[in-house]
Design a protein around this motif. Structure first.
Motif, PDB file in Angstrom:
ATOM      1  N   UNK A 125       2.422   2.567  -1.544  1.00 58.76           N
ATOM      2  CA  UNK A 125       1.402   2.043  -2.444  1.00 58.76           C
ATOM      3  C   UNK A 125       1.866   0.777  -3.157  1.00 58.76           C
ATOM      4  N   UNK A 126       1.089  -0.285  -3.004  1.00 60.86           N
ATOM      5  CA  UNK A 126       1.403  -1.559  -3.638  1.00 60.86           C
ATOM      6  C   UNK A 126       0.109  -2.330  -3.837  1.00 60.86           C
ATOM      7  N   UNK A 127       0.009  -3.052  -4.921  1.00 61.12           N
ATOM      8  CA  UNK A 127      -1.218  -3.798  -5.204  1.00 61.12           C
ATOM      9  C   UNK A 127      -1.338  -5.015  -4.294  1.00 61.12           C
ATOM     10  N   UNK A 128      -2.565  -5.474  -4.104  1.00 69.86           N
ATOM     11  CA  UNK A 128      -2.793  -6.680  -3.300  1.00 69.86           C
ATOM     12  C   UNK A 128      -2.134  -7.891  -3.940  1.00 69.86           C
ATOM     13  N   UNK A 129      -2.144  -7.947  -5.263  1.00 70.22           N
ATOM     14  CA  UNK A 129      -1.556  -9.098  -5.953  1.00 70.22           C
ATOM     15  C   UNK A 129      -0.063  -9.166  -5.679  1.00 70.22           C
ATOM     16  N   UNK A 131       1.528  -7.818  -3.090  1.00 67.45           N
ATOM     17  CA  UNK A 131       1.824  -7.950  -1.661  1.00 67.45           C
ATOM     18  C   UNK A 131       1.331  -9.256  -1.066  1.00 67.45           C
ATOM     19  N   UNK A 132       0.126  -9.688  -1.473  1.00 65.04           N
ATOM     20  CA  UNK A 132      -0.494 -10.860  -0.855  1.00 65.04           C
ATOM     21  C   UNK A 132      -0.598 -12.065  -1.791  1.00 65.04           C
ATOM     22  N   UNK A 133      -0.344 -11.842  -3.067  1.00 68.66           N
ATOM     23  CA  UNK A 133      -0.525 -12.922  -4.030  1.00 68.66           C
ATOM     24  C   UNK A 133      -1.977 -13.193  -4.333  1.00 68.66           C
ATOM     25  N   UNK A 134      -2.861 -12.278  -3.925  1.00 68.19           N
ATOM     26  CA  UNK A 134      -4.300 -12.379  -4.168  1.00 68.19           C
ATOM     27  C   UNK A 134      -4.823 -11.042  -4.650  1.00 68.19           C
ATOM     28  N   UNK A 135      -5.957 -11.090  -5.318  1.00 72.85           N
ATOM     29  CA  UNK A 135      -6.600  -9.863  -5.756  1.00 72.85           C
ATOM     30  C   UNK A 135      -7.608  -9.432  -4.701  1.00 72.85           C
ATOM     31  N   UNK A 136      -7.449  -8.215  -4.208  1.00 70.41           N
ATOM     32  CA  UNK A 136      -8.394  -7.590  -3.285  1.00 70.41           C
ATOM     33  C   UNK A 136      -8.399  -8.209  -1.894  1.00 70.41           C
ATOM     34  N   UNK A 145       0.130  -1.013   8.545  1.00 70.80           N
ATOM     35  CA  UNK A 145       1.327  -0.295   8.967  1.00 70.80           C
ATOM     36  C   UNK A 145       2.480  -1.250   9.244  1.00 70.80           C
ATOM     37  N   UNK A 146       2.185  -2.443   9.749  1.00 69.82           N
ATOM     38  CA  UNK A 146       3.237  -3.425  10.008  1.00 69.82           C
ATOM     39  C   UNK A 146       3.901  -3.867   8.708  1.00 69.82           C
ATOM     40  N   UNK A 147       3.095  -4.028   7.659  1.00 74.26           N
ATOM     41  CA  UNK A 147       3.659  -4.401   6.349  1.00 74.26           C
ATOM     42  C   UNK A 147       4.288  -3.205   5.659  1.00 74.26           C
ATOM     43  N   UNK A 148       3.772  -2.025   5.956  1.00 70.87           N
ATOM     44  CA  UNK A 148       4.304  -0.823   5.337  1.00 70.87           C
ATOM     45  C   UNK A 148       3.763  -0.527   3.963  1.00 70.87           C
ATOM     46  N   UNK A 149       2.826  -1.337   3.482  1.00 69.46           N
ATOM     47  CA  UNK A 149       2.286  -1.125   2.144  1.00 69.46           C
ATOM     48  C   UNK A 149       0.833  -1.515   2.057  1.00 69.46           C
ATOM     49  N   UNK A 150       0.140  -0.972   1.065  1.00 69.12           N
ATOM     50  CA  UNK A 150      -1.266  -1.298   0.857  1.00 69.12           C
ATOM     51  C   UNK A 150      -1.807  -0.579  -0.354  1.00 69.12           C
ATOM     52  N   UNK A 151      -3.070  -0.851  -0.676  1.00 69.86           N
ATOM     53  CA  UNK A 151      -3.695  -0.141  -1.788  1.00 69.86           C
ATOM     54  C   UNK A 151      -4.809   0.748  -1.255  1.00 69.86           C
ATOM     55  N   UNK A 152      -5.649   1.263  -2.140  1.00 64.23           N
ATOM     56  CA  UNK A 152      -6.521   2.382  -1.771  1.00 64.23           C
ATOM     57  C   UNK A 152      -7.448   2.081  -0.591  1.00 64.23           C
ATOM     58  N   UNK A 153      -8.015   0.878  -0.534  1.00 62.68           N
ATOM     59  CA  UNK A 153      -8.935   0.626   0.573  1.00 62.68           C
ATOM     60  C   UNK A 153      -8.192   0.499   1.902  1.00 62.68           C
TER      61      UNK A 153
END
Length: 266
Positions: A125-129, A131-136, A145-153
């Motif tokens: 679990x990691x926020x988009x901000x 992980x990606x430097x952006x919101x949502x 799966x390649x990144x290994x992280x993501x948020x609820x959606x």
């Protein structure tokens, strides 16, 4: 990263995720409409028994269309890897196929639970901000799966696709957007219909919950084979004690809160 590390990360991140899908312009177009007639609600086959209507435009629809375009490419990659696993060059595709294979060995609720548990443990679990430097940012399953992280959606999308490949009918799968009235955030879960009832598959818990047992959330949008739909009626789902007096005040201010971005640390 070992399974125990994923498990620790998952336990550390059992909180709601904030979704910033709505800018001020989108809010007017996407805010749920007033309550639908009771007879329509009773007939609805959607999760939570609420009537829903197609969403013709807006930020949420654009996000989902973008995911669908990326899914087309990922389905080709999965097909190639499924036919030649030794020659597959995508660790993410192999991991996804392993999850689906394990689920296919089970039936009914056990199949759904296998997908829910495996995806929850496979994604940190990691926020988009963060992980990606952006919101949502909406991500397709193999990219997540390649990144290994993501948020609820990201969890919800991965479960939605995995369940479909595991043999569930398209009409029995949904992604549902809910408004968390306790934390003031929007949250996404996968939903699967089993024996005529809907189970919710949440990244914040291993146990699956029937839609009728969900508390302190307000269903707002539902995504399925027919695209993105807006719930015509979106009441607050009662809290465990049955006292909705405080939560109802939160719902009354939803129109102002839903346009604000919510990011919380995982």
């Amino acid at each position: 990263m070992g399974l125990s590390v994923y498990a620790r990360a998952w336990r550390a991140g059992i909180i709601a995720c904030g979704l910033a899908w709505f800018g001020p312009g989108d809010l007017r177009a996407e805010t749920p409409e007033p309550s639908a007639p009771a007879e329509l609600i009773q007939r609805s086959a959607e999760p939570f028994g609420l009537a829903a209507s197609p969403l013709p435009s807006g930020g949420l629809r654009d996000k989902w269309l973008g995911v669908q375009r990326r899914l087309d490419d990922e389905m080709v990659q999965l097909a190639l890897c499924e036919g030649d696993r030794d020659g597959c060059v995508s660790p993410a595709a192999l991991k996804f196929l392993d999850i689906v294979d394990a689920a296919r060995l089970r039936e009914g609720r056990a199949r759904l639970g296998e997908i829910n548990r495996a995806i929850n443990l496979a994604i940190r679990p990691i926020s988009d901000l963060a992980q990606h430097g952006q919101i949502d940012v909406w991500t397709s399953p193999l990219a997540t799966l390649a990144r290994g992280g993501g948020d609820c959606e990201d969890y919800a999308i991965a479960k939605f696709v995995a369940l479909r490949r595991a043999g569930l009918a398209a009409d029995d799968l949904r992604i549902v957007v809910l408004h968390d009235t306790i934390h003031g955030e929007d949250h996404a879960v996968a939903a699967a219909r089993l024996d005529g009832r809907w189970l919710t598959l949440d990244n914040r818990r291993m146990a699956m919950v029937w839609d009728a047992d969900v508390r302190n959330f307000r269903p707002t949008f539902v995504i399925g084979q027919h695209g993105v739909m807006r719930y015509a009626d979106a009441p607050l789902l009662a809290d465990a004690s049955g006292d909705n007096s405080v939560a109802s005040l939160v719902v009354s201010s939803l129109a102002g809160s839903v346009a604000r971005p919510f990011e919380r640390a995982y």
